[in-house]
Design a protein around this motif. Structure first.
Motif, PDB file in Angstrom:
ATOM      1  N   GLN A 111       0.798  -1.224   0.000  1.00 26.14           N
ATOM      2  CA  GLN A 111       0.000   0.000   0.000  1.00 26.14           C
ATOM      3  C   GLN A 111       0.831   1.276   0.000  1.00 26.14           C
ATOM      4  O   GLN A 111       0.368   2.324  -0.445  1.00 26.14           O
ATOM      5  CB  GLN A 111      -0.978   0.009   1.181  1.00 26.14           C
ATOM      6  CG  GLN A 111      -0.356  -0.093   2.549  1.00 26.14           C
ATOM      7  CD  GLN A 111      -1.409  -0.323   3.628  1.00 26.14           C
ATOM      8  OE1 GLN A 111      -1.788   0.607   4.336  1.00 26.14           O
ATOM      9  NE2 GLN A 111      -1.899  -1.557   3.747  1.00 26.14           N
ATOM     10  N   ASP A 112       2.065   1.212   0.482  1.00 28.31           N
ATOM     11  CA  ASP A 112       2.948   2.390   0.436  1.00 28.31           C
ATOM     12  C   ASP A 112       3.738   2.472  -0.861  1.00 28.31           C
ATOM     13  O   ASP A 112       4.418   3.475  -1.114  1.00 28.31           O
ATOM     14  CB  ASP A 112       3.932   2.373   1.611  1.00 28.31           C
ATOM     15  CG  ASP A 112       3.261   2.674   2.939  1.00 28.31           C
ATOM     16  OD1 ASP A 112       2.499   3.661   3.006  1.00 28.31           O
ATOM     17  OD2 ASP A 112       3.477   1.916   3.909  1.00 28.31           O
ATOM     18  N   ASN A 113       3.659   1.434  -1.676  1.00 32.44           N
ATOM     19  CA  ASN A 113       4.462   1.360  -2.905  1.00 32.44           C
ATOM     20  C   ASN A 113       3.615   1.727  -4.129  1.00 32.44           C
ATOM     21  O   ASN A 113       3.234   0.863  -4.909  1.00 32.44           O
ATOM     22  CB  ASN A 113       5.061  -0.034  -3.076  1.00 32.44           C
ATOM     23  CG  ASN A 113       5.951  -0.432  -1.927  1.00 32.44           C
ATOM     24  OD1 ASN A 113       5.573  -1.225  -1.077  1.00 32.44           O
ATOM     25  ND2 ASN A 113       7.148   0.122  -1.877  1.00 32.44           N
ATOM     26  N   VAL A 114       3.321   2.999  -4.266  1.00 33.39           N
ATOM     27  CA  VAL A 114       2.588   3.510  -5.424  1.00 33.39           C
ATOM     28  C   VAL A 114       3.448   4.604  -6.050  1.00 33.39           C
ATOM     29  O   VAL A 114       3.810   5.575  -5.380  1.00 33.39           O
ATOM     30  CB  VAL A 114       1.199   4.060  -5.030  1.00 33.39           C
ATOM     31  CG1 VAL A 114       0.490   4.636  -6.250  1.00 33.39           C
ATOM     32  CG2 VAL A 114       0.353   2.975  -4.391  1.00 33.39           C
TER      33      VAL A 114
ATOM     34  N   SER B 189      13.469   8.988   0.438  1.00 33.22           N
ATOM     35  CA  SER B 189      14.576   8.523  -0.395  1.00 33.22           C
ATOM     36  C   SER B 189      14.309   7.130  -0.942  1.00 33.22           C
ATOM     37  O   SER B 189      14.518   6.868  -2.138  1.00 33.22           O
ATOM     38  CB  SER B 189      15.868   8.526   0.423  1.00 33.22           C
ATOM     39  OG  SER B 189      16.933   7.987  -0.318  1.00 33.22           O
ATOM     40  N   VAL B 190      13.816   6.229  -0.085  1.00 33.19           N
ATOM     41  CA  VAL B 190      13.524   4.855  -0.518  1.00 33.19           C
ATOM     42  C   VAL B 190      12.427   4.855  -1.574  1.00 33.19           C
ATOM     43  O   VAL B 190      12.572   4.259  -2.657  1.00 33.19           O
ATOM     44  CB  VAL B 190      13.114   3.976   0.679  1.00 33.19           C
ATOM     45  CG1 VAL B 190      12.584   2.624   0.196  1.00 33.19           C
ATOM     46  CG2 VAL B 190      14.296   3.766   1.607  1.00 33.19           C
ATOM     47  N   LEU B 191      11.318   5.526  -1.288  1.00 30.91           N
ATOM     48  CA  LEU B 191      10.184   5.511  -2.214  1.00 30.91           C
ATOM     49  C   LEU B 191      10.504   6.277  -3.499  1.00 30.91           C
ATOM     50  O   LEU B 191      10.067   5.879  -4.588  1.00 30.91           O
ATOM     51  CB  LEU B 191       8.945   6.098  -1.533  1.00 30.91           C
ATOM     52  CG  LEU B 191       8.389   5.256  -0.377  1.00 30.91           C
ATOM     53  CD1 LEU B 191       7.217   5.963   0.296  1.00 30.91           C
ATOM     54  CD2 LEU B 191       7.962   3.870  -0.855  1.00 30.91           C
ATOM     55  N   GLY B 192      11.281   7.348  -3.396  1.00 27.14           N
ATOM     56  CA  GLY B 192      11.682   8.086  -4.595  1.00 27.14           C
ATOM     57  C   GLY B 192      12.562   7.255  -5.505  1.00 27.14           C
ATOM     58  O   GLY B 192      12.394   7.255  -6.736  1.00 27.14           O
ATOM     59  N   ALA B 193      13.498   6.515  -4.895  1.00 29.95           N
ATOM     60  CA  ALA B 193      14.378   5.647  -5.693  1.00 29.95           C
ATOM     61  C   ALA B 193      13.581   4.533  -6.362  1.00 29.95           C
ATOM     62  O   ALA B 193      13.824   4.191  -7.523  1.00 29.95           O
ATOM     63  CB  ALA B 193      15.472   5.062  -4.807  1.00 29.95           C
TER      64      ALA B 193
ATOM     65  N   ALA C 186      10.446   4.645  -7.275  1.00 25.08           N
ATOM     66  CA  ALA C 186       9.682   5.246  -8.380  1.00 25.08           C
ATOM     67  C   ALA C 186      10.573   5.453  -9.601  1.00 25.08           C
ATOM     68  O   ALA C 186      10.165   5.191 -10.745  1.00 25.08           O
ATOM     69  CB  ALA C 186       9.070   6.566  -7.928  1.00 25.08           C
ATOM     70  N   GLU C 187      11.798   5.898  -9.360  1.00 23.84           N
ATOM     71  CA  GLU C 187      12.747   6.103 -10.461  1.00 23.84           C
ATOM     72  C   GLU C 187      13.078   4.771 -11.135  1.00 23.84           C
ATOM     73  O   GLU C 187      13.121   4.669 -12.379  1.00 23.84           O
ATOM     74  CB  GLU C 187      14.022   6.755  -9.920  1.00 23.84           C
ATOM     75  CG  GLU C 187      15.066   7.064 -10.984  1.00 23.84           C
ATOM     76  CD  GLU C 187      16.340   7.657 -10.399  1.00 23.84           C
ATOM     77  OE1 GLU C 187      17.317   7.814 -11.166  1.00 23.84           O
ATOM     78  OE2 GLU C 187      16.366   7.966  -9.185  1.00 23.84           O
ATOM     79  N   LYS C 188      13.292   3.742 -10.326  1.00 23.33           N
ATOM     80  CA  LYS C 188      13.642   2.429 -10.886  1.00 23.33           C
ATOM     81  C   LYS C 188      12.460   1.778 -11.601  1.00 23.33           C
ATOM     82  O   LYS C 188      12.635   1.049 -12.575  1.00 23.33           O
ATOM     83  CB  LYS C 188      14.181   1.530  -9.766  1.00 23.33           C
ATOM     84  CG  LYS C 188      15.549   1.981  -9.253  1.00 23.33           C
ATOM     85  CD  LYS C 188      16.135   1.046  -8.231  1.00 23.33           C
ATOM     86  CE  LYS C 188      15.521   1.179  -6.878  1.00 23.33           C
ATOM     87  NZ  LYS C 188      16.274   0.449  -5.825  1.00 23.33           N
ATOM     88  N   ALA C 189      11.246   2.055 -11.127  1.00 23.84           N
ATOM     89  CA  ALA C 189      10.056   1.532 -11.807  1.00 23.84           C
ATOM     90  C   ALA C 189       9.966   2.092 -13.222  1.00 23.84           C
ATOM     91  O   ALA C 189       9.700   1.366 -14.193  1.00 23.84           O
ATOM     92  CB  ALA C 189       8.805   1.888 -11.011  1.00 23.84           C
ATOM     93  N   LYS C 190      10.206   3.379 -13.355  1.00 21.68           N
ATOM     94  CA  LYS C 190      10.149   4.027 -14.670  1.00 21.68           C
ATOM     95  C   LYS C 190      11.290   3.554 -15.563  1.00 21.68           C
ATOM     96  O   LYS C 190      11.091   3.266 -16.758  1.00 21.68           O
ATOM     97  CB  LYS C 190      10.219   5.558 -14.497  1.00 21.68           C
ATOM     98  CG  LYS C 190       9.845   6.341 -15.735  1.00 21.68           C
ATOM     99  CD  LYS C 190       8.380   6.154 -16.084  1.00 21.68           C
ATOM    100  CE  LYS C 190       7.988   6.934 -17.322  1.00 21.68           C
ATOM    101  NZ  LYS C 190       6.595   6.621 -17.752  1.00 21.68           N
TER     102      LYS C 190
END
Length: 529
Positions: free
Chosen positions: A302-305, A407-411, A413-417
């Motif tokens: 749920q936090d990984n969007v 930092s964790v969630l931003g990274a 998101a970057e890796k998902a893209k």
């Protein structure tokens, strides 16, 4: 006294020593065994593959299956000085954040450390924000120790914190702490609820509706419990959306041979990485209401969007907003975990489930079932408490906590893209947007010649593909057949957890391998691909 001591000494001396007794027993057992061998007879083992529980033999778990075993063999070979075209195995098969290099959230580790070793309360190295949380948790533990058992549903103050977190997350939707049960990771909760649900024989046997592709825990649990797996297929052409017409098709087909009683949803998706829309969730809940289905909502991501146009909607909140007729009747269990999100604390095995609208007598049976395993690990319960009760803006630790979380969630998101972009640049690979969770599930074109070779080897085509990928590049991913997929389509699941640098290496190797694979089995040159 001297005379009595002498008699005792003589008595003791007449007896063989404990050591001699042990040796005699060992020699006797050895002699009997030798005699047995001489007679050509050996004691048969009680537990063999013939006597093994057949449901255990039916269990498969692709995430730690043959590919991963092969990866371990290659790792040991390299450690012993063996040579390969690569220097390391990159395990992209499992969502184990810390194993892939993610650093722990400092505040969470501080609270758990204080709970584990309370003497650290005197240390100025630990912030007061962490100390008061640790004291509160320990006050709820027997003997004020994390080494004690808790009540089977979990430590009361932690259950209350979880209920408060859910109310805040769902913008005021009420949550009763007595409906909260701590679990040993979300998997433990899922297995427990399925045990309650599975019953009946033959055409009345419980059918469990699961998404395809699915997380193999579900199919493994269904096999172990000898329930009936009812597949409903996600719509790959529509970013793995859940299609209500497909639910109706699967339900009606299953009714011919079982009794569907439960529907499982994974949102955000694993392995597919999609985030379901509110409209989609409403349709699922209406379907469950109409067909009298129990709903299991796996919400560990749920936090990984990451997608800017996506938002996590809890099934509970949507159910509440559909009105009292739905909210007071649909049976729903939601699951969460310490293992995913931004903390990635897989090893603590912390988690919880919230149970809505369960029959009171059945709830008593649930508590009985939970009591058999005594309680979840208290360290995991403490870690779960920090996730639902993190530092607040007015606290001194908030700044560092917020920076680490962002930092964790931003990274991610970057890796998902990045993963989506690079995979979609490869001929013969199509990857839907990684909207959430920690995985990509790209579709791969496998030439007919390779499909035939795989069949001749007695394996799935995407298993052949992933084995070749591992042996030639050191990249360990999981074949899509381990998660389920439509006939004549092939996929693999990979995690986006490696560092940006390592992920670029991984994706580059996948790209080069896939092009080489197509050329080998299609006979095409680079400019034709």
């Amino acid at each position: 006294l001297y005379r009595r001591a002498s008699i005792i000494s003589l008595d003791l001396g007449d007896r063989p020593s404990v050591e001699k007794c042990g040796q005699m027993r060992f020699i006797t057992a050895e002699a009997k065994a030798s005699a047995g061998r001489l007679d050509g007879k050996m004691r048969e083992k009680t537990l063999t593959m013939d006597t093994l529980n057949p449901q255990v033999k039916a269990v498969e778990y692709a995430v730690r299956g043959p590919i991963v075993l092969k990866a371990g063999e290659i790792e040991r070979y390299l450690e012993e000085g063996g040579t390969k075209p690569f220097s390391e195995v990159i395990k992209a098969n499992i969502g184990d954040a810390h194993a892939m290099g993610q650093q722990p959230i400092t505040f969470l580790r501080q609270v758990v450390a204080l709970c584990t070793f309370p003497e650290l309360m005197d240390s100025p190295s630990f912030p007061e924000d962490a100390k008061w949380r640790a004291r509160r948790i320990l006050q709820g533990c027997g003997g004020h120790s994390l080494g004690s058992y808790s009540a089977s549903p979990g430590v009361e103050c932690i259950r209350k914190d979880i209920a408060a977190y859910i109310e805040q997350r769902d913008e005021g939707v009420p949550s009763d702490w007595e409906n909260i049960y701590l679990t040993t990771g979300a998997s433990d909760g899922i297995m427990t609820i399925l045990r309650l649900l599975v019953s009946g024989k033959d055409s009345s046997r419980t059918g469990v509706m699961i998404p395809i592709p699915q997380y193999p825990l579900y199919s493994a649990a269904i096999s172990e419990m000898d329930a009936v797996q009812v597949n409903y297929y996600l719509d790959e052409d529509n970013c793995w959306a859940l299609d209500i017409n497909e639910l109706h098709r699967a339900y009606q087909a299953a009714k011919q041979h079982c009794q569907p009683r439960v529907i499982c949803i994974i949102n955000p998706g694993n392995p597919t990485g999609q985030v379901q829309s509110k409209k989609c969730i409403e349709e699922v809940l209406h379907f469950a209401y109409e067909e009298n289905l129990f709903v299991m909502s796996d919400e560990v991501y749920q936090d990984n969007v990451y997608a800017p146009d996506c938002q996590f909607h809890s099934f509970k909140k949507v159910l509440y907003e559909m009105g009292p007729e739905y909210f007071s009747s649909v049976e729903l269990v939601s699951f969460h975990s310490t293992s995913k999100g931004y903390t990635g604390e897989c090893g603590f095995r912390g988690g919880y489930m919230e149970v809505i609208n369960m029959d009171p007598e059945v709830k008593a049976q649930l508590v009985k079932l939970l009591s058999v395993r005594l309680c979840p690990p208290l360290a995991g319960q403490a870690a779960m408490d920090v996730i639902v009760n993190p530092p607040q803006p007015e606290e001194h630790t908030f700044k560092q906590f917020h920076q680490e979380k962002s930092s964790v969630l931003g990274a991610l998101a970057e890796k998902a893209k990045l993963t989506e972009q690079i995979l979609n640049s490869v001929p013969g690979i199509k990857c839907n947007p990684v909207q959430g969770s920690m995985y990509a599930f790209p579709r791969i074109f496998i030439p007919p010649k390779a499909v035939e070779e795989a069949k001749a080897l007695g394996m799935q085509p995407d298993m052949l593909y992933c084995l070749r990928l591992l042996e030639e590049t050191g990249i360990c991913v999981v074949p899509g057949s381990g998660f389920g997929q439509k006939d004549r389509t092939y996929h693999f699941r990979m995690t986006i957890l490696p560092s940006i640098e390592k992920l670029n290496v991984l994706l580059g190797k996948v790209r080069d391998f896939h092009i080489s694979f197509l050329k080998e089995y299609s006979g095409l040159e680079w400019d034709e691909i």
